[in-house]
Motif scaffolding. Structure first.
Motif, PDB file in Angstrom:
ATOM      1  N   ALA A 133       6.084  12.276  -5.330  1.00 49.33           N
ATOM      2  CA  ALA A 133       6.718  11.675  -3.956  1.00 49.33           C
ATOM      3  C   ALA A 133       5.946  10.195  -3.919  1.00 49.33           C
ATOM      4  O   ALA A 133       4.767  10.483  -3.896  1.00 49.33           O
ATOM      5  N   LEU A 134       6.653   9.378  -3.588  1.00 49.79           N
ATOM      6  CA  LEU A 134       5.771   7.911  -3.177  1.00 49.79           C
ATOM      7  C   LEU A 134       6.238   7.361  -1.943  1.00 49.79           C
ATOM      8  O   LEU A 134       7.478   7.316  -1.806  1.00 49.79           O
ATOM      9  N   PHE A 135       5.415   6.963  -1.214  1.00 49.40           N
ATOM     10  CA  PHE A 135       5.663   6.007  -0.052  1.00 49.40           C
ATOM     11  C   PHE A 135       4.842   4.910  -0.154  1.00 49.40           C
ATOM     12  O   PHE A 135       3.570   4.585  -0.293  1.00 49.40           O
ATOM     13  N   GLU A 136       5.547   3.735   0.188  1.00 46.97           N
ATOM     14  CA  GLU A 136       5.134   2.263   0.274  1.00 46.97           C
ATOM     15  C   GLU A 136       5.520   1.478   1.153  1.00 46.97           C
ATOM     16  O   GLU A 136       6.828   1.611   1.556  1.00 46.97           O
ATOM     17  N   ALA A 137       4.736   0.399   1.644  1.00 45.51           N
ATOM     18  CA  ALA A 137       5.089  -0.501   2.585  1.00 45.51           C
ATOM     19  C   ALA A 137       4.225  -1.782   2.070  1.00 45.51           C
ATOM     20  O   ALA A 137       3.113  -1.490   1.879  1.00 45.51           O
ATOM     21  N   GLY A 138       4.965  -2.817   2.107  1.00 51.83           N
ATOM     22  CA  GLY A 138       4.265  -4.107   1.756  1.00 51.83           C
ATOM     23  C   GLY A 138       4.952  -5.235   2.117  1.00 51.83           C
ATOM     24  O   GLY A 138       6.090  -5.271   2.906  1.00 51.83           O
ATOM     25  N   LEU A 139       4.466  -6.392   1.722  1.00 54.08           N
ATOM     26  CA  LEU A 139       5.068  -7.897   2.056  1.00 54.08           C
ATOM     27  C   LEU A 139       5.325  -8.600   1.027  1.00 54.08           C
ATOM     28  O   LEU A 139       4.621  -8.578  -0.094  1.00 54.08           O
ATOM     29  N   TYR A 183      -2.703   4.102  -3.170  1.00 54.75           N
ATOM     30  CA  TYR A 183      -2.828   3.035  -4.121  1.00 54.75           C
ATOM     31  C   TYR A 183      -2.686   1.763  -3.383  1.00 54.75           C
ATOM     32  O   TYR A 183      -1.861   1.735  -2.400  1.00 54.75           O
ATOM     33  N   PHE A 184      -2.974   0.678  -4.207  1.00 59.34           N
ATOM     34  CA  PHE A 184      -2.445  -0.650  -3.778  1.00 59.34           C
ATOM     35  C   PHE A 184      -1.653  -1.187  -5.038  1.00 59.34           C
ATOM     36  O   PHE A 184      -2.064  -1.066  -6.195  1.00 59.34           O
ATOM     37  N   ARG A 185      -0.592  -2.027  -4.487  1.00 56.02           N
ATOM     38  CA  ARG A 185       0.136  -2.645  -5.635  1.00 56.02           C
ATOM     39  C   ARG A 185       0.253  -3.962  -5.290  1.00 56.02           C
ATOM     40  O   ARG A 185       0.341  -4.473  -4.382  1.00 56.02           O
ATOM     41  N   ALA A 188       0.795  -1.033   0.036  1.00 59.98           N
ATOM     42  CA  ALA A 188       0.035  -0.075  -0.103  1.00 59.98           C
ATOM     43  C   ALA A 188       0.922   1.115  -0.218  1.00 59.98           C
ATOM     44  O   ALA A 188       1.904   1.150   0.664  1.00 59.98           O
ATOM     45  N   GLY A 189       0.382   2.333  -0.750  1.00 63.33           N
ATOM     46  CA  GLY A 189       1.151   3.589  -0.663  1.00 63.33           C
ATOM     47  C   GLY A 189       0.483   4.648  -1.077  1.00 63.33           C
ATOM     48  O   GLY A 189      -0.722   4.800  -1.264  1.00 63.33           O
ATOM     49  N   TYR A 190       1.235   5.635  -1.231  1.00 65.01           N
ATOM     50  CA  TYR A 190       0.681   7.131  -1.602  1.00 65.01           C
ATOM     51  C   TYR A 190       1.515   7.800  -2.544  1.00 65.01           C
ATOM     52  O   TYR A 190       2.647   7.829  -2.440  1.00 65.01           O
ATOM     53  N   ASP A 191       0.856   8.351  -3.709  1.00 67.00           N
ATOM     54  CA  ASP A 191       1.665   8.777  -4.850  1.00 67.00           C
ATOM     55  C   ASP A 191       1.006  10.405  -5.179  1.00 67.00           C
ATOM     56  O   ASP A 191      -0.315  10.652  -5.071  1.00 67.00           O
ATOM     57  N   THR A 192       1.736  11.081  -4.875  1.00 73.81           N
ATOM     58  CA  THR A 192       1.547  12.687  -5.057  1.00 73.81           C
ATOM     59  C   THR A 192       1.082  13.152  -6.545  1.00 73.81           C
ATOM     60  O   THR A 192       0.750  14.217  -6.644  1.00 73.81           O
ATOM     61  N   ASN A 193       1.579  12.110  -7.495  1.00 69.85           N
ATOM     62  CA  ASN A 193       1.431  12.875  -8.828  1.00 69.85           C
ATOM     63  C   ASN A 193       1.142  11.351  -9.685  1.00 69.85           C
ATOM     64  O   ASN A 193       2.054  11.087 -10.543  1.00 69.85           O
ATOM     65  N   ARG A 196       0.430  -4.870 -10.890  1.00 70.58           N
ATOM     66  CA  ARG A 196      -0.627  -4.033 -11.036  1.00 70.58           C
ATOM     67  C   ARG A 196      -0.441  -2.804  -9.893  1.00 70.58           C
ATOM     68  O   ARG A 196      -0.430  -3.118  -8.679  1.00 70.58           O
ATOM     69  N   LYS A 197      -0.868  -1.532 -10.181  1.00 69.34           N
ATOM     70  CA  LYS A 197      -0.957  -0.310  -9.369  1.00 69.34           C
ATOM     71  C   LYS A 197      -2.444   0.079  -9.418  1.00 69.34           C
ATOM     72  O   LYS A 197      -2.569   0.679 -10.759  1.00 69.34           O
ATOM     73  N   ASP A 198      -3.187   0.043  -8.514  1.00 69.17           N
ATOM     74  CA  ASP A 198      -4.338   0.200  -8.477  1.00 69.17           C
ATOM     75  C   ASP A 198      -4.661   1.269  -7.570  1.00 69.17           C
ATOM     76  O   ASP A 198      -4.695   1.498  -6.372  1.00 69.17           O
ATOM     77  N   ASN A 199      -4.897   2.552  -8.014  1.00 67.91           N
ATOM     78  CA  ASN A 199      -5.117   3.751  -7.285  1.00 67.91           C
ATOM     79  C   ASN A 199      -6.689   4.000  -6.871  1.00 67.91           C
ATOM     80  O   ASN A 199      -7.577   3.465  -7.172  1.00 67.91           O
ATOM     81  N   ASN A 200      -6.705   4.602  -5.671  1.00 70.21           N
ATOM     82  CA  ASN A 200      -8.075   4.713  -4.868  1.00 70.21           C
ATOM     83  C   ASN A 200      -8.648   5.478  -5.586  1.00 70.21           C
ATOM     84  O   ASN A 200      -8.431   6.954  -5.639  1.00 70.21           O
TER      85      ASN A 200
END
Length: 464
Positions: free
Chosen positions: A452-458, A220-222, A183-188, A247-251
């Motif tokens: 800017a992107l911030f992402e964390a996952g497994l 987003y979810f990746r 899961a992450g956040y994309d500013t653009n 797949r990058k699925d934007n909210n």
């Protein structure tokens, strides 16, 4: 990064402990032995000559001149063979000059007499490695590591075990599967300018951009999956293939959802210290469920494994991109990348420079690219690894005049910096986290943006 370990090189990992013990050799050897070997013992002048020869042996070992040391040691065998300090120097010289049977005999004897001395156990494992007895060598290095040796020996043992693992993997078919979610956040998400008003036609006209034409931010979810297989043809040649999907699925905004699939097939050949690779890649992208573009690339790569910590690399490629949305964005490119990798202990790094150029000078968006990239990693402990990464690209568009800025050349400078870490929860489960910042500075304001992107996952992975 992989490293070739040559057990016969003067700068091998064991040299420091060997020379340290060799410096103590005069205190450990029996100075009276030369005069009391048998009734046929040499005269006093002969004993003096033999002692001088022994000093020459010690000097050669200290200087790393193992070839001379091996020859000198042979002249002293009748007198000093069986003494611990002499056997250490003799065995070391034999190993470094690839006289493996003699080296194995000496270190096997030393290990049997002094089983608690990790130096001798380590040197015996090196002999077994050099003789191709990989199972015995692997067991020996693991035993040394379990006994908490000095840092230099521990590092060398780990590198030998890594080399053994690589050789074993080249001798059998292997496969791996990895599944990841994040899961992450994309500013653009649409890589657009954040400016509300821009100048066009060299300031002769201003345009007010709508919200959809400006940068859109979104969570987003990746999701990604990858599988690969490697099949050895000989001990030095293998073929491999892989397939991956992401797949990058934007909210709440499906327009800029991005899907990608990639297929790769390649071959690897080892020639002494050289490693040659050739691969063919095919990639296809969808944007918002509509076809975006496809790319086909042929890559050849050369690596040199002859240095202890450094690995130079050279890559050449030719690629073709087919845009489904804009034929003017189609490209046919050639390019190269030169890099230098480094690894020692817990640190690893890589730095490289690259360039590419469009061969189709009729394409409206043809461009030349030059850039550099670097990566630095540190293994904080057996589970946690940290990394920093930087990238720079300069794009020079060949046709210059842009419709939005007539008479003005279009040039862009893209920079990206990332910081992240990985934590291995289980041998098959890894937690990862990364923050990235990207800025594209353009000579034409409408193409300028930051992101800017911030992402964390497994990541779940399985392999044989």
């Amino acid at each position: 990064m992989h490293h070739h370990i040559d057990p016969y090189r003067r700068d091998s990992y064991s040299r420091i402990p060997i020379l340290l013990l060799a410096a103590l050799a005069p205190l450990q050897l029996n100075p009276c032995r030369a005069a009391s070997v048998s009734d046929a013992a040499p005269s006093a002048p002969a004993a003096v000559t033999e002692a001088a020869t022994l000093e020459t042996l010690i000097t050669s070992i200290r200087a790393g001149d193992f070839s001379s040391a091996y020859q000198i040691a042979h002249t002293l065998l009748a007198t000093y063979e069986g003494e611990e300090a002499f056997d250490l120097m003799y065995g070391s010289a034999a190993l470094e000059t690839h006289n493996l049977n003699e080296a194995w005999f000496v270190f096997d004897r030393l290990h049997s007499r002094f089983p608690q001395n990790l130096n001798y156990h380590f040197e015996l494992a090196r002999c077994q490695y050099a003789m191709g007895q990989m199972l015995a060598a692997e067991s020996g290095f693991q035993t040394v590591l379990a006994a908490d040796p000095l840092p230099a020996i521990a590092t060398a043992s780990r590198n030998y075990l890594q080399q053994i693992s690589q050789q074993q993997s080249r001798s059998r078919r292997s496969w791996s599967v990895a599944l990841a979610t994040a899961a992450g956040y994309d500013t653009n998400i649409n890589t657009a300018t954040s400016e509300r008003e821009i100048d066009l036609f060299d300031g002769q006209l201003s345009a007010i951009l709508s919200e959809e034409q400006r940068a859109i931010h979104s969570g987003y979810f990746r999701y990604s999956a990858a599988a690969q297989m490697s099949l050895p043809l000989t001990s030095k040649r293998r073929v491999y293939s892989s397939v991956s999907f992401a797949r990058k699925d934007n909210n709440g905004n499906d327009t800029y959802d991005l899907d990608a699939v990639q297929f790769r097939a390649g071959a690897q050949q080892l020639l002494g210290q050289h490693q040659l690779n050739a691969s063919l890649d095919y990639e296809y992208y969808w944007l918002g469920h509509d076809s975006l573009q496809s790319m086909l690339q042929l890559t050849t790569e050369w690596r040199w494994n002859g240095w202890q910590h450094w690995q130079p690399q050279l890559e050449l490629h030719v690629s073709s991109k087919d845009s489904q949305l804009n034929d003017e964005a189609d490209t046919l490119q050639i390019g190269s990348r030169t890099a230098l990798a480094y690894q020692q202990g817990l640190w690893s790094s890589m730095a490289g420079v690259s360039w590419s150029s469009d061969l189709d000078d009729q394409a409206e968006l043809a461009r030349d690219t030059a850039g550099a990239d670097a990566r630095l990693s540190y293994q904080l402990n057996s589970r946690l690894a940290l990394h920093l990464q930087g990238l720079y690209r300069q794009y020079d568009y060949q046709h210059g005049n842009d419709l939005l800025a007539p008479g003005k050349d279009r040039q862009e400078h893209l920079g990206q910096a990332s910081i992240g870490w990985q934590y291995q929860l289980l041998h098959w489960l890894t937690l990862h986290n990364q923050f990235s910042y990207l800025r594209n500075a353009s000579s034409i304001s409408v193409y300028q943006y930051d992101r800017a992107l911030f992402e964390a996952g497994l990541t779940v992975s399985f392999q044989n």
